[in-house]
Motif scaffolding. Structure first.
Motif, PDB file in Angstrom:
ATOM      1  N   ILE A 184       0.823  -1.210   0.000  1.00 31.13           N
ATOM      2  CA  ILE A 184       0.000   0.000   0.000  1.00 31.13           C
ATOM      3  C   ILE A 184       0.857   1.260   0.000  1.00 31.13           C
ATOM      4  CG2 ILE A 184      -2.029  -1.066   1.050  1.00 31.13           C
ATOM      5  CD1 ILE A 184      -0.988  -0.187   3.782  1.00 31.13           C
ATOM      6  N   SER A 185       0.228   2.391  -0.256  1.00 31.17           N
ATOM      7  CA  SER A 185       0.936   3.664  -0.369  1.00 31.17           C
ATOM      8  C   SER A 185       1.629   4.042   0.939  1.00 31.17           C
ATOM      9  CB  SER A 185      -0.059   4.765  -0.740  1.00 31.17           C
ATOM     10  OG  SER A 185       0.485   6.037  -0.459  1.00 31.17           O
ATOM     11  N   LYS A 187       1.781   6.807   2.123  1.00 29.12           N
ATOM     12  CA  LYS A 187       0.977   7.870   2.757  1.00 29.12           C
ATOM     13  C   LYS A 187      -0.153   7.294   3.619  1.00 29.12           C
ATOM     14  CE  LYS A 187       3.028  11.171   0.273  1.00 29.12           C
ATOM     15  NZ  LYS A 187       4.031  12.042   0.914  1.00 29.12           N
ATOM     16  N   THR A 188      -0.404   5.997   3.499  1.00 32.66           N
ATOM     17  CA  THR A 188      -1.495   5.370   4.260  1.00 32.66           C
ATOM     18  C   THR A 188      -1.281   5.584   5.750  1.00 32.66           C
ATOM     19  OG1 THR A 188      -1.680   3.659   2.571  1.00 32.66           O
ATOM     20  CG2 THR A 188      -2.752   3.215   4.673  1.00 32.66           C
ATOM     21  N   GLN A 189      -2.341   6.003   6.428  1.00 33.65           N
ATOM     22  CA  GLN A 189      -2.254   6.286   7.859  1.00 33.65           C
ATOM     23  C   GLN A 189      -2.890   5.178   8.693  1.00 33.65           C
ATOM     24  OE1 GLN A 189      -4.077  10.241   8.186  1.00 33.65           O
ATOM     25  NE2 GLN A 189      -2.023  11.076   8.457  1.00 33.65           N
ATOM     26  N   TYR A 190      -2.215   4.856   9.791  1.00 34.36           N
ATOM     27  CA  TYR A 190      -2.731   3.853  10.718  1.00 34.36           C
ATOM     28  C   TYR A 190      -2.819   4.415  12.127  1.00 34.36           C
ATOM     29  CZ  TYR A 190      -3.227   0.017   7.614  1.00 34.36           C
ATOM     30  OH  TYR A 190      -3.705  -0.777   6.618  1.00 34.36           O
ATOM     31  N   SER A 226       1.369   7.919   9.380  1.00 31.20           N
ATOM     32  CA  SER A 226       1.557   7.381   8.035  1.00 31.20           C
ATOM     33  C   SER A 226       2.709   6.383   8.078  1.00 31.20           C
ATOM     34  CB  SER A 226       1.869   8.490   7.037  1.00 31.20           C
ATOM     35  OG  SER A 226       3.168   9.004   7.263  1.00 31.20           O
ATOM     36  N   GLN A 246       7.020   0.072  -1.183  1.00 29.84           N
ATOM     37  CA  GLN A 246       5.740  -0.452  -1.655  1.00 29.84           C
ATOM     38  C   GLN A 246       6.024  -1.584  -2.628  1.00 29.84           C
ATOM     39  OE1 GLN A 246       3.085   2.559  -3.106  1.00 29.84           O
ATOM     40  NE2 GLN A 246       1.419   1.133  -3.487  1.00 29.84           N
ATOM     41  N   SER A 271      -5.334  -3.065   2.389  1.00 28.17           N
ATOM     42  CA  SER A 271      -5.937  -2.372   1.237  1.00 28.17           C
ATOM     43  C   SER A 271      -7.139  -1.546   1.686  1.00 28.17           C
ATOM     44  CB  SER A 271      -6.380  -3.390   0.180  1.00 28.17           C
ATOM     45  OG  SER A 271      -5.275  -4.073  -0.362  1.00 28.17           O
ATOM     46  N   GLU A 274      -5.984   1.616   3.434  1.00 25.36           N
ATOM     47  CA  GLU A 274      -5.489   2.608   2.473  1.00 25.36           C
ATOM     48  C   GLU A 274      -6.652   3.332   1.785  1.00 25.36           C
ATOM     49  OE1 GLU A 274      -2.468   2.716  -1.360  1.00 25.36           O
ATOM     50  OE2 GLU A 274      -3.707   0.934  -1.073  1.00 25.36           O
ATOM     51  N   GLU A 275      -7.670   2.567   1.405  1.00 23.52           N
ATOM     52  CA  GLU A 275      -8.759   3.130   0.605  1.00 23.52           C
ATOM     53  C   GLU A 275      -9.818   3.861   1.425  1.00 23.52           C
ATOM     54  OE1 GLU A 275     -11.872   1.576  -2.860  1.00 23.52           O
ATOM     55  OE2 GLU A 275     -10.238   0.265  -2.187  1.00 23.52           O
ATOM     56  N   TYR A 278      -8.833   3.289   8.533  1.00 23.30           N
ATOM     57  CA  TYR A 278      -9.002   2.173   9.474  1.00 23.30           C
ATOM     58  C   TYR A 278     -10.395   2.170  10.101  1.00 23.30           C
ATOM     59  CZ  TYR A 278      -7.551  -0.969  13.357  1.00 23.30           C
ATOM     60  OH  TYR A 278      -7.424  -1.995  14.258  1.00 23.30           O
TER      61      TYR A 278
END
Length: 313
Positions: A184-185, A187-190, A226, A246, A271, A274-275, A278
């Protein structure tokens, strides 16, 4: 007179955190008497607990043991563990439903359930394989329909998951750098939480003011990070070069242990995150509310890695 607080997962990260928090809080330790519930009262983790609290045997596969364990309980902290087999959803949902149903039968007045976001629902049916999330979400819906007061603790991704004994830590590349490699990117935040250190601070808020938080869900995390921020913090904490890469989806799935549906579950969970975020599109706001209402200061990732150094060797 103290109310009995029955705690499932007592020897694990979440239940153990709740027990430690309550025991060390002057108000809550007076308000509640802890009953730790575990499958094996003679395990190495259960023995030290017996010096501090009542420890009773309870197994979700044995309804009679739950009936005994929950007799006289006023408040129940309930959680379920994922099952990675083909019927993982049904197994976990059944476990959570049984705990809740027995709690009601035995006259408990309040359930705090460790839930997770409904991935299938939030994603509009796009992601259907994240059974550990969807099973817990279905248990939550079941509990909301029962004649008992309830509140919910929905933890973010555990900071503990980056430790070497898990399958998500950085791995060394041939050039000597360390890689965190997902599909995943960057930039994806968790949302990240120190599960052992901070679960009790969220659940403790509910225990201190159960009426205030009835029906509420704590989307429990210190903050959103991120993947780029996570590796930068790891680099600073370890003094080593940790980078995010990635990689193709199939390569990510191959990097996971072949354990039931594990690879599909993690691939879809990442996925989805990311989309959709969370906790869905309002993740940032939901995490901020929970952090503001937590009973105590939460650990940042920097502080967690300082207290629990990442062993990159």
């Amino acid at each position: 007179m103290s109310k009995i607080l029955a705690v499932f997962g007592a020897t694990g990260q979440q239940g153990g955190s709740v027990i430690n928090y309550v025991l060390n809080d002057p108000e809550l330790s007076h308000k509640y008497k802890i009953r730790a519930i575990t499958r094996d009262v003679n395990s190495e983790k259960a023995k030290p607990l017996q010096e501090k609290v009542e420890v009773v045997q309870g197994d979700v596969l044995n309804r009679a043991s739950l009936e005994t364990a929950l007799t006289g309980a006023h408040t129940v902290f309930a959680m379920t563990t994922p099952s990675f087999g083909p019927d993982g959803f049904e197994v976990e949902y059944s476990s959570g439903k049984t705990i809740a149903d027995v709690a009601v039968e035995k006259g408990a007045e309040y359930i705090i359930f460790s839930t997770l976001p409904p991935v299938k629902e939030i994603s509009g049916g796009r992601y259907t394989k994240v059974a550990p999330f969807d099973a817990k979400a279905k248990v939550e819906q079941h509990i909301r329909g029962l004649p008992i007061k309830s509140a919910f603790y929905s933890p973010g991704s555990f900071m503990e998951n980056y430790q070497p004994q898990t399958f998500l830590p950085p791995r060394q590349a041939p050039d000597g750098t360390w890689l965190l490699a997902y599909h995943i990117s960057p930039k994806t935040q968790y949302p990240l939480i120190d599960a052992v250190g901070d679960t009790g601070k969220f659940v403790g808020a509910i225990l201190a003011e159960p009426d205030k938080y009835e029906g509420k869900t704590f989307c429990a995390a210190t903050a959103l990070y991120s993947l780029e921020e996570i590796v930068a913090i790891m680099s600073k904490a370890t003094g080593k070069t940790v980078v995010y890469k990635q990689i193709p989806l199939e390569d990510f799935k191959k990097s996971l242990p072949s354990m039931g549906d594990l690879a599909d579950i993690f691939a879809e969970a990442f996925s989805y995150g990311e989309e959709f975020g969370y906790y869905g599109p309002d993740s940032k706001k939901l995490v901020a509310w929970a952090a503001e209402n937590a009973r105590g200061r939460l650990s940042t990732l920097e502080e967690y890695l300082h207290a629990h150094p990442l062993q990159l060797t």
